[in-house]
Structure formats: C-alpha cells, structure tokens
Design a protein around this motif. Structure first.
Motif, PDB file in Angstrom:
ATOM      1  N   TRP A  34     -12.872 -48.182  26.826  1.00 53.45           N
ATOM      2  CA  TRP A  34     -12.883 -49.703  25.985  1.00 53.45           C
ATOM      3  C   TRP A  34     -13.981 -50.535  26.200  1.00 53.45           C
ATOM      4  O   TRP A  34     -14.361 -51.343  25.449  1.00 53.45           O
ATOM      5  N   PRO A  35     -14.069 -50.726  27.571  1.00 48.84           N
ATOM      6  CA  PRO A  35     -15.194 -52.015  27.846  1.00 48.84           C
ATOM      7  C   PRO A  35     -16.443 -51.480  27.102  1.00 48.84           C
ATOM      8  O   PRO A  35     -17.310 -52.613  26.573  1.00 48.84           O
ATOM      9  N   SER A  36     -17.005 -50.427  27.235  1.00 48.54           N
ATOM     10  CA  SER A  36     -18.202 -50.040  26.237  1.00 48.54           C
ATOM     11  C   SER A  36     -18.033 -50.094  24.948  1.00 48.54           C
ATOM     12  O   SER A  36     -18.940 -50.328  24.239  1.00 48.54           O
ATOM     13  N   ARG A  38     -15.998 -51.965  23.227  1.00 44.66           N
ATOM     14  CA  ARG A  38     -16.079 -53.510  23.279  1.00 44.66           C
ATOM     15  C   ARG A  38     -17.482 -54.029  23.166  1.00 44.66           C
ATOM     16  O   ARG A  38     -17.638 -54.871  22.133  1.00 44.66           O
ATOM     17  N   ASP A  39     -18.204 -53.705  23.978  1.00 43.95           N
ATOM     18  CA  ASP A  39     -19.588 -54.181  23.888  1.00 43.95           C
ATOM     19  C   ASP A  39     -20.355 -53.652  22.777  1.00 43.95           C
ATOM     20  O   ASP A  39     -20.972 -54.343  22.150  1.00 43.95           O
ATOM     21  N   ASP A  40     -20.152 -52.226  22.341  1.00 43.57           N
ATOM     22  CA  ASP A  40     -20.976 -51.705  21.424  1.00 43.57           C
ATOM     23  C   ASP A  40     -20.625 -52.410  20.218  1.00 43.57           C
ATOM     24  O   ASP A  40     -21.473 -52.501  19.076  1.00 43.57           O
ATOM     25  N   HIS A  42     -19.130 -55.483  19.864  1.00 46.69           N
ATOM     26  CA  HIS A  42     -19.177 -57.097  20.048  1.00 46.69           C
ATOM     27  C   HIS A  42     -17.828 -57.438  19.546  1.00 46.69           C
ATOM     28  O   HIS A  42     -17.858 -58.245  18.647  1.00 46.69           O
ATOM     29  N   THR A  45     -11.791 -58.327  24.027  1.00 42.62           N
ATOM     30  CA  THR A  45     -11.038 -57.439  24.733  1.00 42.62           C
ATOM     31  C   THR A  45      -9.600 -57.288  24.108  1.00 42.62           C
ATOM     32  O   THR A  45      -9.250 -56.010  24.007  1.00 42.62           O
ATOM     33  N   SER A 160     -23.570 -42.105  25.943  1.00 38.10           N
ATOM     34  CA  SER A 160     -22.541 -42.991  25.430  1.00 38.10           C
ATOM     35  C   SER A 160     -21.248 -42.458  25.772  1.00 38.10           C
ATOM     36  O   SER A 160     -20.954 -41.287  25.860  1.00 38.10           O
ATOM     37  N   TRP A 161     -20.165 -43.573  25.251  1.00 40.57           N
ATOM     38  CA  TRP A 161     -18.601 -43.134  25.213  1.00 40.57           C
ATOM     39  C   TRP A 161     -18.480 -42.160  24.283  1.00 40.57           C
ATOM     40  O   TRP A 161     -17.335 -41.643  24.434  1.00 40.57           O
ATOM     41  N   GLU A 248     -12.384 -55.952  37.351  1.00 38.75           N
ATOM     42  CA  GLU A 248     -12.448 -57.450  37.210  1.00 38.75           C
ATOM     43  C   GLU A 248     -11.593 -58.347  38.293  1.00 38.75           C
ATOM     44  O   GLU A 248     -11.811 -59.254  38.611  1.00 38.75           O
TER      45      GLU A 248
END
Length: 424
Positions: A34-36, A38-40, A42, A45, A160-161, A248
């Motif tokens: 999910w963090p990846s 989320r970033d891909d 944009h 969370t 990539s994820w 985190e």
C-alpha cells in the motif's frame, strides 16, 4: 471393501490446502504494497478504505450467495469459476493505471475470494475433523505469511509492487485449472453426497425442506455472524497496519518490518498446525477461551509504549492465539445452529468476516491518518475485549437445534436426515 474413494478424497484435501494458501496470498500483499500504491497513484493513506470496501462488497455478496446456493451449483464448479475470477482480478491489479481501476478489480477479487472461502469452509466443515479444519486454515495463514515476502522481495529488488500481484495471479490461474479438472470428484465427495449415502449398509438419507426464514430467525446464526466480524476485524487490522506501525511508529527499516509482518502471519500458521492437535484433545470450548484471552494479551503488548521488539512480540502472540478461533468457530457451526442451517450460517459468517475485514481496517486508516499509527494497539485491545464478551454471551444462550429425523410414509424413520434448502 474397496478403498477407491480414499484416493479422490486425499487429492481433494491437497487441493483444499492449496486453495487456502491461495486465499491468503492477496491478503498478505496489500499491507506491504500500500505505501507504494499510495505513492504511485498520489492518494492519501486512508484511500486504502476504498480498496477494502470494494473488496468487501464483492466478498460479502458472493460468500452469502454461495452459502445459499451451494447445493444447487456444486462446490467443484463454484471453486473453479471463482478462482479463475480471482486470477483475472489480480491481473487487473497489475494493469491498473489509476486507483479507480484497482478499486474495480478489488470488487472482482472479492467476488471470487468470497465464493471460494464460503464453498471451501462449508465443504470442509462437513467432511473434515478438527485437526484438518485447523490445518486448512493454517495454510491460509501460510499464504498470508508468504504474501508479504513476495511483495517485500519484489520491492527490495527494485521492482514495482505490480510484480507481486502478477506472481499471485499466475498461482491462482494454475489452481483454477486444477479445480476445473476435478469438478466431478468434488461432487462425488461432497458432504451432501456423503450424507445421502450414509455408512455402509445404512438407509438413504431423508430430505427435509428448510425455508430460508427459519435459518434467519435463529439467534445463534446472528451471534456467530457478529463474532466472525469482530475476530476478522482484529486479525486483518493487525496484519494490515503492522508494517506502518513498525516503520513510522517504531523506527524499523522496511525490509525488517516486512519480515516482522510475515512473522505475524507465520505465527498464525504455526498456531493452527499446533492447535489443530490440541483442539482434538482438549476440546473446542477450552481452546477458544484461552485463545481469546491470548489475543487480548498480545494486543496489550502492541499498545504498550516501548521498543519495536515489544510490538513485534505482541504481534506474534496475537497471531498464535488467534490461530484456532476461525476454524473452530466454523467447525462448530452445525452444533450451534443445526446441520440443516449450517451451510447458510457459514455463508453468512464468511460474509460478515469480509465486512469486519474491511470496515475496521478502513476505519483505523481514517483514525491513523488523523492522529497517529500509535493508536493501532489500543484499537486492537478494544476489539479483543469485545470479542471475548460476545463469545461468553453466546456461550450462555441456548444453541440452535439440529433437524430431527423425519418418519417415512409407513411411520418408520428412514435414516439420517439430509437437509434440502429452499430458495424462499
């Protein structure tokens, strides 16, 4: 007497184990991916709630429908078609250009996974005993434990994820082919067929028509349904947000945290292997009570302020303690609601588990996004205590009664009763 039927049953048992592994694989991917993602895309969370909600809608729909229609379409055909759908949905994850497409694929994945989960659980509850029931769910834990390793490996290699989801899609496709090749064997070895045949020399089973309303009016059906929702809410919330908590919130590196998340799911696998034998010796009630208390203790360790090692220990305790809860609650469904209602009740329970798996983690995502990831431990404690209270309340209520044998036209009982469900 010929031993021929043992061979197809052993083959189906092996396929059932593999199917439970495949069910767990996608669940283990999302927390690490999910963090990846989320970033891909944009997105914030808490947008994971859209993915979880879409998956839950599909999961709830198909699992409940499977429980009510299993006797009509056959478990083999259901498993083959649903596993193929799950494979196609995971392939869609790989190709998704935006979050909206991925959410649509999550809906399809939920439709496939819910039907497989409900069909397999209903089949296993009617055919296998406590040991195999726990071991089957242990292999689900193994699948979820492997999932983070697949995704962590892909990300650590600089990929990539999407590669992680593509790997699991290929595995699901291979399993769909195996189910398609064994459709007749599943029908021949189904619980309904076994009940109709009876023991050697026994009279054929009688048919009893059970209206849907009779199932829905049983308090035991709904108390069990809510218990499944709470249990899975805790299990999935811990697994989904543990990676974020450890990175985190407790300062661990991504690779180490990914390994710790796998340790959580791995403890679920080990616990089910071990406690499958323990449950046969000590009984389901004692094992369930000890396990529920253990989940609360583990949640308390996660909530306690301290180093990352304390949170990791809490995760492992929660995983090991939670291990027998889902399989033993599933296995004892017929004892609570009666054999005539068991397939339907299991379908409702599996559907409720999907709701718990989406609503609680999604709600936690919103809470974490507006506060901090440290709130995870306290939320898990609340869920664990609520589950203990519900189980003890349900244990003190009268259970559902099984349907008795009915007399035939000459006033004699005609053997064991085989329920035939009605669609109204």
């Amino acid at each position: 007497m010929s031993t021929a039927p043992a061979r197809p049953r052993a083959a189906l048992l092996l396929l059932a184990y593999l199917a439970f592994v495949s069910l767990g694989l996608p669940d283990g991917l999302l927390g690490v991916a999910w963090p990846s993602i989320r970033d891909d895309f944009h997105v914030p969370t808490e947008a994971v709630g859209l993915v979880l909600t879409a998956g839950t809608v599909g999961y709830l729909t198909s699992s409940v429908l499977a429980g009510f229609t299993l006797a009509r379409i056959g478990v083999g055909a259901l498993l083959a078609a649903s596993t193929l759908l799950a494979s196609l949905a995971l392939s869609g994850y790989v190709l998704s250009p935006v979050l909206a497409v991925l959410v649509g694929c999550a809906l399809l994945l939920g439709l496939g996974s819910g039907a497989v989960d409900s069909g397999l659980n209903a089949y296993a509850a009617g055919v296998f005993g406590p040991r195999h029931m726990n071991w089957l769910h242990a292999f689900f834990g193994l699948g979820v434990a492997i999932g983070p390793l697949i995704m962590t490996g892909a990300l650590s290699a600089g990929l990539s994820w999407r590669w992680g989801y593509g790997t699991v899609a290929a595995a699901q496709f291979a399993l769909a082919i195996a189910f398609a090749l064994t459709v007749r064997a599943w029908r021949r070895d189904s619980p309904a067929t076994a009940g109709a045949a009876g023991a050697a020399g026994a009279a054929p089973a009688a048919a009893v028509r059970v209206p849907i309303g009779a199932t829905l009016r049983l308090p035991a059906v709904w108390s069990g349904t809510l218990a499944f929702a709470l249990y899975v809410a805790l299990e999935v919330s811990a697994g989904l947000w543990a990676f974020l908590l450890l990175t985190e919130g407790r300062g661990l590196g991504a690779a180490v945290a990914g390994g710790c998340v796998s340790a959580y799911w791995g403890s679920l696998f080990v616990g089910r292997v071990v406690q499958g034998v323990v449950a046969e010796r000590l009984g389901a009630t004692l094992v369930l009570r000890v396990s529920l208390v253990g989940m609360a203790v583990g949640a308390g360790l996660i909530a306690a302020p301290g180093p990352a090692a304390l949170a990791v220990l809490g995760l492992v305790v929660v995983g090991f303690a939670a291990a027998p809860v889902f399989p033993l609650l599933t296995l004892t469904t017929a004892d609570r609601v009666g054999a005539a209602h068991a397939d339907r009740a299991i379908g409702l329970q599996i559907g409720a588990s999907g709701i718990g798996a989406a609503l609680a983690p999604a709600g936690l995502g919103v809470l974490i996004g507006n506060t901090s990831v440290q709130v995870l431990g306290s939320a898990l404690v609340v869920l664990a205590l609520a589950l203990i209270a519900l189980y003890e309340w349900g244990a003190r209520r009268p259970s559902g009664r099984p349907v008795p044998a009915q007399p035939d036209g000459e006033g004699q009982t005609s053997g064991p009763v085989r329920p035939v469900v009605e669609g109204r």
